[in-house]
Write an enzyme that holds these catalytic residues in place. Structure first.
Site, mmCIF file in Angstrom:
data_model
loop_
_atom_site.group_PDB
_atom_site.id
_atom_site.type_symbol
_atom_site.label_atom_id
_atom_site.label_comp_id
_atom_site.label_asym_id
_atom_site.label_seq_id
_atom_site.Cartn_x
_atom_site.Cartn_y
_atom_site.Cartn_z
ATOM 1 C CB ILE A 12 -0.982 -0.013 1.184
ATOM 2 C CG1 ILE A 12 -2.089 1.038 0.977
ATOM 3 C CG2 ILE A 12 -0.274 0.178 2.521
ATOM 4 C CD1 ILE A 12 -3.275 0.888 1.902
ATOM 5 C CG ASN A 25 -1.203 1.219 17.787
ATOM 6 O OD1 ASN A 25 -1.224 2.304 18.369
ATOM 7 N ND2 ASN A 25 -0.097 0.712 17.281
ATOM 8 N N GLY A 33 3.638 -4.037 10.612
ATOM 9 C CA GLY A 33 2.748 -4.198 9.448
ATOM 10 C C GLY A 33 2.556 -2.949 8.609
ATOM 11 C CG ASP A 35 0.851 1.936 12.581
ATOM 12 O OD1 ASP A 35 0.565 1.768 13.773
ATOM 13 O OD2 ASP A 35 0.929 3.061 12.032
ATOM 14 C CB SER A 123 -8.799 -6.308 11.816
ATOM 15 O OG SER A 123 -9.076 -5.164 12.592
ATOM 16 C CB THR A 124 -6.510 -9.552 7.798
ATOM 17 O OG1 THR A 124 -5.630 -8.705 7.031
ATOM 18 C CG2 THR A 124 -7.950 -9.232 7.478
ATOM 19 N N GLY A 125 -3.968 -8.879 10.154
ATOM 20 C CA GLY A 125 -2.578 -9.245 10.465
ATOM 21 C C GLY A 125 -2.410 -9.478 11.951
ATOM 22 C CE1 TYR A 127 -3.965 -4.825 17.053
ATOM 23 C CE2 TYR A 127 -5.647 -3.488 15.994
ATOM 24 C CZ TYR A 127 -4.577 -3.608 16.871
ATOM 25 O OH TYR A 127 -4.127 -2.503 17.548
HETATM 26 N N1 APR Z 1 0.797 -3.101 2.217
HETATM 27 C C1 APR Z 1 -0.413 -3.714 2.195
HETATM 28 N N2 APR Z 1 -0.796 -4.624 3.105
HETATM 29 C C2 APR Z 1 0.086 -4.923 4.086
HETATM 30 C C3 APR Z 1 1.363 -4.327 4.189
HETATM 31 C C4 APR Z 1 1.705 -3.375 3.191
HETATM 32 N N3 APR Z 1 2.893 -2.746 3.189
HETATM 33 N N4 APR Z 1 1.989 -4.834 5.292
HETATM 34 C C5 APR Z 1 1.152 -5.723 5.847
HETATM 35 N N5 APR Z 1 -0.001 -5.789 5.126
HETATM 36 C C6 APR Z 1 -1.187 -6.614 5.358
HETATM 37 C C7 APR Z 1 -1.032 -7.783 6.286
HETATM 38 O O1 APR Z 1 -0.564 -8.920 5.580
HETATM 39 C C8 APR Z 1 -2.478 -7.964 6.764
HETATM 40 O O2 APR Z 1 -3.207 -8.736 5.826
HETATM 41 O O3 APR Z 1 -2.144 -5.754 5.988
HETATM 42 C C9 APR Z 1 -3.051 -6.547 6.755
HETATM 43 C C10 APR Z 1 -3.196 -5.905 8.138
HETATM 44 O O4 APR Z 1 -2.117 -6.312 8.941
HETATM 45 P P1 APR Z 1 -1.465 -5.359 10.072
HETATM 46 O O5 APR Z 1 -0.662 -4.313 9.426
HETATM 47 O O6 APR Z 1 -0.819 -6.277 11.065
HETATM 48 O O7 APR Z 1 -2.704 -4.611 10.758
HETATM 49 P P2 APR Z 1 -3.789 -5.132 11.791
HETATM 50 O O8 APR Z 1 -4.013 -6.597 11.697
HETATM 51 O O9 APR Z 1 -4.940 -4.202 11.597
HETATM 52 O O10 APR Z 1 -3.091 -4.867 13.208
HETATM 53 C C11 APR Z 1 -2.877 -3.536 13.616
HETATM 54 O O11 APR Z 1 -0.593 -3.989 14.022
HETATM 55 O O12 APR Z 1 1.142 -2.947 13.003
HETATM 56 C C12 APR Z 1 0.391 -2.963 14.148
HETATM 57 O O13 APR Z 1 0.438 -0.706 14.922
HETATM 58 C C13 APR Z 1 -0.389 -1.686 14.329
HETATM 59 O O14 APR Z 1 -1.054 -2.272 16.532
HETATM 60 C C14 APR Z 1 -1.500 -2.170 15.203
HETATM 61 C C15 APR Z 1 -1.791 -3.556 14.648
#
Ligand code: APR
Length: 170
Positions: A12, A25, A33, A35, A123-125, A127
């Site tokens: 992204i 968060n 991830g 963020d 939320s799919t990573g 979380y």
């Molecule tokens: N581009 C697109 N998608 C991504 C990228 C990227 N650069 N990096 C990771 N993802 C995908 C992951 O594979 C997952 O499917 O984004 C999705 C969301 O994953 P996370 O980033 O872990 O977010 P989430 O599950 O919402 O958890 C949020 O994680 O990073 C921390 O600070 C954040 O505490 C918060 C939590």
């Protein structure tokens, strides 16, 4: 005017859009991830604005399901819209909070006048929300939310995520 939903497999932080949605968060002070990638590639200007938001409107942090915009810094976008997804729970149905992330991000996008917005699979990573269910909620919510946004682009990091969203769009 109708909203087109598109799917892309990729990072992204390499997308060009008016607004990029960050899977943040509540602290708004960064993480891993999406963020981590957004702050790393977007640069310190994003965190500076996040800190200002914490010092003003969001003293206790951004609540789950809410969204707030900052500059996009060095990213190829005008804004980053930070939203806090719910952590998956097997015992409590938090679907409405995940839907709210998408609805609130579109509301903020409309306030800004953004015409294109890119979402990650919120939320799919970390979380741990199951991908298929997250895709269902994301696509259904966007389809049912009136917005002036012309393109909603889901940017999926891997083939599994892309397939899950494609199955919902069909
Ligand atoms: N581009 C697109 N998608 C991504 C990228 C990227 N650069 N990096 C990771 N993802 C995908 C992951 O594979 C997952 O499917 O984004 C999705 C969301 O994953 P996370 O980033 O872990 O977010 P989430 O599950 O919402 O958890 C949020 O994680 O990073 C921390 O600070 C954040 O505490 C918060 C939590």
């Amino acid at each position: 005017m109708s909203t087109t939903i598109t799917l892309v497999q990729g990072d992204i932080t390499r997308q060009r859009a008016d607004a990029l949605v960050n899977a943040a968060n509540s602290s708004l002070l960064g993480g891993g991830g999406v963020d981590g990638a957004i702050h790393r590639r977007g640069g310190p200007a994003i965190l500076a604005e996040c800190r200002a938001l914490r010092a003003s409107r969001y003293g206790k942090g951004l609540p789950t399901g809410r969204a707030v915009a900052t500059t996009a810094g060095d990213l190829d976008a005008r804004w980053v819209i930070h939203t806090v997804g719910p952590v998956w729970s097997a015992s409590e149905d938090r679907s409405e909070l995940l839907a709210s992330c998408h609805r609130e991000s579109l509301r903020v996008a409309d306030e800004l006048g953004a015409r294109t917005i890119a979402f990650p699979a919120i939320s799919t990573g970390v979380y741990r929300w199951p991908m298929d269910d997250a895709a269902r909620i994301a696509v259904e919510t966007v389809r049912n939310t009136p917005t002036a946004v012309e393109e909603v682009r889901f940017v999926l990091f891997d083939e599994r995520a892309h397939a899950a969203f494609a199955a919902r769009l069909g």
